[in-house]
Design an enzyme around this catalytic site. Structure first.
Site, short mmCIF file in Angstrom:
data_model
loop_
_atom_site.label_atom_id
_atom_site.label_comp_id
_atom_site.label_asym_id
_atom_site.label_seq_id
_atom_site.Cartn_x
_atom_site.Cartn_y
_atom_site.Cartn_z
N GLY A 89 5.59 -43.29 -13.87
CA GLY A 89 5.42 -42.42 -12.71
C GLY A 89 4.02 -42.53 -12.14
O GLY A 89 3.03 -42.31 -12.85
N GLY A 130 2.95 -40.78 -9.33
CA GLY A 130 2.61 -39.65 -8.46
C GLY A 130 1.35 -38.96 -8.98
O GLY A 130 0.61 -39.52 -9.81
N ALA A 136 0.87 -36.48 -11.03
CA ALA A 136 0.78 -36.16 -12.46
C ALA A 136 0.46 -37.41 -13.27
O ALA A 136 -0.44 -37.40 -14.13
CB ALA A 136 2.08 -35.52 -12.94
N PHE A 190 -0.14 -18.57 1.78
CA PHE A 190 1.09 -19.24 1.38
C PHE A 190 2.06 -18.21 0.80
O PHE A 190 1.62 -17.16 0.32
CB PHE A 190 0.78 -20.33 0.32
CG PHE A 190 1.18 -21.71 0.78
CD1 PHE A 190 0.44 -22.37 1.75
CD2 PHE A 190 2.30 -22.35 0.24
CE1 PHE A 190 0.81 -23.64 2.17
CE2 PHE A 190 2.67 -23.61 0.66
CZ PHE A 190 1.93 -24.26 1.63
N GLN A 205 15.01 -25.19 -6.60
CA GLN A 205 14.40 -24.50 -5.46
C GLN A 205 14.94 -25.02 -4.13
O GLN A 205 14.91 -26.22 -3.86
CB GLN A 205 12.88 -24.69 -5.46
CG GLN A 205 12.22 -24.02 -4.26
CD GLN A 205 10.74 -23.76 -4.48
OE1 GLN A 205 9.93 -24.66 -4.34
NE2 GLN A 205 10.41 -22.54 -4.85
N HIS A 237 14.07 -24.90 -0.36
CA HIS A 237 12.98 -24.55 0.56
C HIS A 237 13.61 -23.95 1.81
O HIS A 237 14.58 -24.50 2.33
CB HIS A 237 12.17 -25.79 0.91
CG HIS A 237 10.86 -25.49 1.55
ND1 HIS A 237 10.77 -24.98 2.83
CD2 HIS A 237 9.58 -25.61 1.11
CE1 HIS A 237 9.49 -24.81 3.13
NE2 HIS A 237 8.75 -25.18 2.11
N LEU A 255 11.35 -31.71 5.35
CA LEU A 255 10.60 -30.48 5.18
C LEU A 255 9.73 -30.12 6.38
O LEU A 255 9.02 -30.95 6.91
CB LEU A 255 9.68 -30.62 3.96
CG LEU A 255 8.96 -29.33 3.60
CD1 LEU A 255 9.93 -28.36 2.95
CD2 LEU A 255 7.79 -29.59 2.69
N GLU A 314 5.69 -24.91 4.41
CA GLU A 314 5.43 -23.47 4.41
C GLU A 314 4.10 -23.15 5.10
O GLU A 314 3.87 -22.03 5.55
CB GLU A 314 5.38 -22.99 2.96
CG GLU A 314 5.48 -21.52 2.80
CD GLU A 314 5.80 -21.18 1.35
OE1 GLU A 314 6.96 -21.41 0.95
OE2 GLU A 314 4.91 -20.74 0.64
N ARG A 358 10.04 -18.33 -1.80
CA ARG A 358 11.06 -19.21 -1.23
C ARG A 358 12.49 -18.79 -1.57
O ARG A 358 13.40 -18.95 -0.76
CB ARG A 358 10.83 -20.63 -1.72
CG ARG A 358 9.57 -21.17 -1.11
CD ARG A 358 9.22 -22.53 -1.63
NE ARG A 358 8.04 -22.98 -0.91
CZ ARG A 358 7.37 -24.08 -1.22
NH1 ARG A 358 7.75 -24.84 -2.23
NH2 ARG A 358 6.32 -24.43 -0.52
N HIS A 393 14.59 -28.70 -2.69
CA HIS A 393 13.19 -29.08 -2.58
C HIS A 393 12.52 -29.38 -3.91
O HIS A 393 11.71 -30.29 -4.02
CB HIS A 393 12.45 -27.93 -1.89
CG HIS A 393 11.01 -28.21 -1.60
ND1 HIS A 393 10.61 -29.28 -0.83
CD2 HIS A 393 9.88 -27.58 -1.98
CE1 HIS A 393 9.28 -29.28 -0.73
NE2 HIS A 393 8.82 -28.26 -1.44
N ARG A 436 9.31 -21.30 -8.09
CA ARG A 436 7.92 -21.75 -7.92
C ARG A 436 7.32 -21.21 -6.62
O ARG A 436 7.99 -21.17 -5.60
CB ARG A 436 7.89 -23.28 -7.86
CG ARG A 436 6.57 -23.85 -7.39
CD ARG A 436 6.53 -25.35 -7.47
NE ARG A 436 7.19 -26.02 -6.38
CZ ARG A 436 6.60 -26.40 -5.24
NH1 ARG A 436 5.32 -26.10 -5.02
NH2 ARG A 436 7.26 -27.05 -4.31
N SER A 452 2.65 -26.50 -7.22
CA SER A 452 3.17 -27.69 -7.87
C SER A 452 2.13 -28.81 -7.92
O SER A 452 1.92 -29.44 -8.96
CB SER A 452 4.42 -28.18 -7.16
OG SER A 452 4.73 -29.46 -7.62
#
Ligand SMILES: Cc1cc2nc3c(=O)[nH]c(=O)nc-3n(C[C@H](O)[C@H](O)[C@H](O)COP(=O)(O)OP(=O)(O)OC[C@H]3O[C@@H](n4cnc5c(N)ncnc54)[C@H](O)[C@@H]3O)c2cc1C
Length: 575
Positions: free
Chosen positions: A10, A12, A14, A118, A231, A233, A243, A246, A277, A348, A389, A394
């Site tokens: 991965g 991304g 993380a 948020f 979740q 959204h 998306l 938010e 959400r 989402h 969440r 995130s």
């Protein structure tokens, strides 16, 4: 067989943050990072609205305790509070570290990092780079990987996590360019494979968010935690599901029904459009069900509501949320300065995932860990999000727990030898598996079966759920699983066989979808994003606990694990 001290799957936020931390801790550790996309094309790059941290630049009275309380309340009290404490305490530090790496955050007029409102956050604490925050952070992290000598395997599809005798030993991976199969042995394997939005038919997630890491973990006999919490959204652009961040509501946009009312006044009067959400998505769904949705021709009774930005004015829209304006313009031809946007809930985010402790070590059971296996980011469940969440938590989780997991891996591999592994067995089995997929003589296209499966999940396990609908859904899943052996592939080549990759991804989607539905079926209460029409109340006496689902092709076993509650006692959740 290849060999690395650490292999991270991965690229991304993380995975990259973990890789960087290992190298910073000990540059001599040999770290490989594998991704089926180029790392910069990971879904993290699409993150828009921002990343939460109590820098106190805008609201000086903010505190990590307030951030922790908002997060736990937002989670409907299912988050593990020790993990939330770490998340919120370490947040300011990871942001400053990102800034020092060169991430271009938006600024206040005095030069400090800007922060916006948020959903579900009681203070303005979300840091951002316009509405392209993921882009700004991921590019800087990937640059840093190269600078620190992390070996990147991009466009390799990981097919299997190798687990023998309760120990993770490596991975099996397939090179998308030319069909080469490689076994990689490692002292530590880490998954940072992101979410599974593509399990459903309408999602904000990219095409590669197919839950592979979750499926591989489940197939290795390890549990997945809290998978029923999906979740939705509130503001996916109708009809595509892309998306609209938010941040747009954070900057002051309204949600309007066919009667022109700001209907959130009836659902969350104190927070209005900035309710969490789960609550906002349910409100929109209920408005549409009650006939107060809108049709594309503007009449009542249709499938979406309006997100109205017009009162914000052109300058604010173009400086704070330019990407959202662009998306609506590019996809629908709408000029949001003058026209409202059609929106409805879209899948989402995955609150559940691979159960880990606060060092990112993966659990085998409620009270034991597996050797050699770590996870962080959206695919993991350290449980900072519980049942729902909050936006901008995130990216924060990816960076805080990416860093912690990286540090833990750097310590872990010091003491560990390379595991014994018979590569030939795995190589032969994988070759056979791929050949049999290519040789399969079915009558069904991959896209057809995927659509049926996604429609089944959306219809039977959506924003609202019930026993009858899910019973039917689970039976349908069994039928659809049988059909997997009836798909056929036109492309028989090894070079760039994207059809083969889609077949493998479909297998992941089906495993993950079944686990989501089975976990949802067993949770007979409503909590956070899991909303049961037949059990509308939260039931703390029976269900204030984490689900652990164990998959096997024959069926799914459900077990439970206690929630860590050490600071905030569960209360009724009102906004
Ligand atoms: C449109 C959008 C906007 C968002 N905006 C925000 C926001 O503003 N703030 C916020 O906090 N959160 C936001 N989120 C959520 C957040 O972006 C994600 O949860 C987070 O970026 C996930 O990061 P990750 O590192 O866990 O995984 P990802 O970034 O999804 O990366 C997954 C990686 O795993 C690799 N991979 C997966 N399967 C395999 C396989 N089989 N073999 C090899 N490699 C594999 C992929 O190639 C990729 O590199 C948003 C999400 C979306 C979809």
């Amino acid at each position: 067989m290849r060999e690395h001290d650490v292999v991270i799957v991965g690229g991304g936020l993380a995975g990259c943050r973990a890789a960087l931390e290992i190298k910073r801790t000990n540059p001599s550790i040999d770290v490989a990072l594998v991704a089926k996309t180029h790392p910069i094309r990971s879904h993290s790059v699409a993150a828009q609205g921002g990343i939460a941290a109590t820098l106190k630049n805008v609201d000086p009275e903010d505190s990590w305790e307030a951030h922790a309380f908002d997060t736990v309340k937002g989670s409907d009290y299912l988050a593990d509070q020790d993990a939330v404490e770490i998340l919120t305490k370490e947040a300011p530090d990871v942001i400053i570290d990102l800034e020092h790496m060169g991430v271009l955050f938006s600024r206040l007029s005095d030069g400090r990092i800007a922060q916006r409102a948020f959903g579900g956050h009681s203070q303005r604490r979300t840091c951002y780079a316009a509405d392209k925050t993921g882009h700004a952070i991921l590019h800087e992290l990937v640059n840093n990987l190269r600078r620190n000598g992390v070996q990147i395997y991009d466009e390799w599809y990981v097919m299997q996590l190798i687990v023998e005798q309760g120990e993770a030993k490596g991975i099996v991976m397939y090179h998308i360019w030319d069909g080469e199969i490689e076994i990689v042995r490692a002292k530590a394997v880490m998954f940072a494979t992101g979410g599974y939005g593509r399990v459903f038919n309408t999602t904000s997630n990219d095409f590669s968010s197919t839950g592979d890491g979750l499926a591989m973990t489940a197939a290795a006999g390890l549990p997945l935690e809290d998978m029923e919490f999906v979740q939705f959204h509130p503001t996916g652009l109708y009809p595509v599901g892309v998306l609209i961040s938010e941040a747009v509501r954070g900057e002051g946009a309204y949600l309007i029904n066919s009667e022109g009312d700001r209907f959130m006044a009836n659902y969350a009067p104190s927070r209005m459009e900035l309710a969490p959400r789960d609550i906002t998505s349910r409100a929109i769904t209920l408005e549409i069900r009650a006939g107060r949705g809108i049709h594309p021709d503007g009449t009542a009774g249709g499938p979406f509501v309006y997100l109205d930005l017009r009162h914000l004015g052109k300058e604010k829209i173009m400086s704070r949320i330019p990407f959202c304006w662009e998306e609506a313009h590019r996809l629908l031809g709408i000029d949001a300065v003058h026209q409202p946007m059609p929106v409805r809930p879209t899948v989402h985010y995955c609150m559940g995932g691979i159960p880990v402790n606060t060092d990112g070590r993966v659990r085998r059971s409620p009270d034991s860990l597996i050797e050699g296996f770590f996870a962080a980011g959206e695919c993991a469940c350290v449980s900072v999000h519980g049942a729902n969440r909050l936006g901008s938590n995130s990216l924060l989780e990816c960076v805080v727990y990416g860093r912690r997991t990286g540090a833990a891996i750097a310590r872990y591999v010091q003491e560990r030898k390379f595991p014994e592994l018979n590569a030939e067995t795995y190589l032969a089995a994988t070759k056979k598996e791929i050949q049999s997929l290519l040789d399969q003589k079915g009558t069904m296209r991959i896209g057809q079966l995927r659509q049926l499966f996604q429609d089944c999940m959306t219809e039977h396990c959506g924003v609202f759920r019930s026993e009858d609908a899910m019973k039917e859904g689970l039976a349908k899943i069994q039928e659809l699983k049988q059909k997997y052996s009836q798909i056929y592939l036109d492309d028989k080549n090894t070079d760039w066989n994207t059809e083969l990759i889609e077949a493998l991804e479909l297998r992941s989607l089906m495993i993950v979808g079944e686990i989501i539905m089975a976990s949802a079926f067993n949770r007979k209460e409503s909590r956070g994003a899991h909303s049961r029409e037949d059990y509308p109340q939260r039931d703390d006496s029976n269900f204030l606990k984490h689900t652990l689902a164990y998959y096997s092709p024959a069926g799914i076993d459900i077990n439970y694990m206690p929630v860590v509650i050490n600071r905030f006692e569960p209360m009724e959740r009102k906004y």
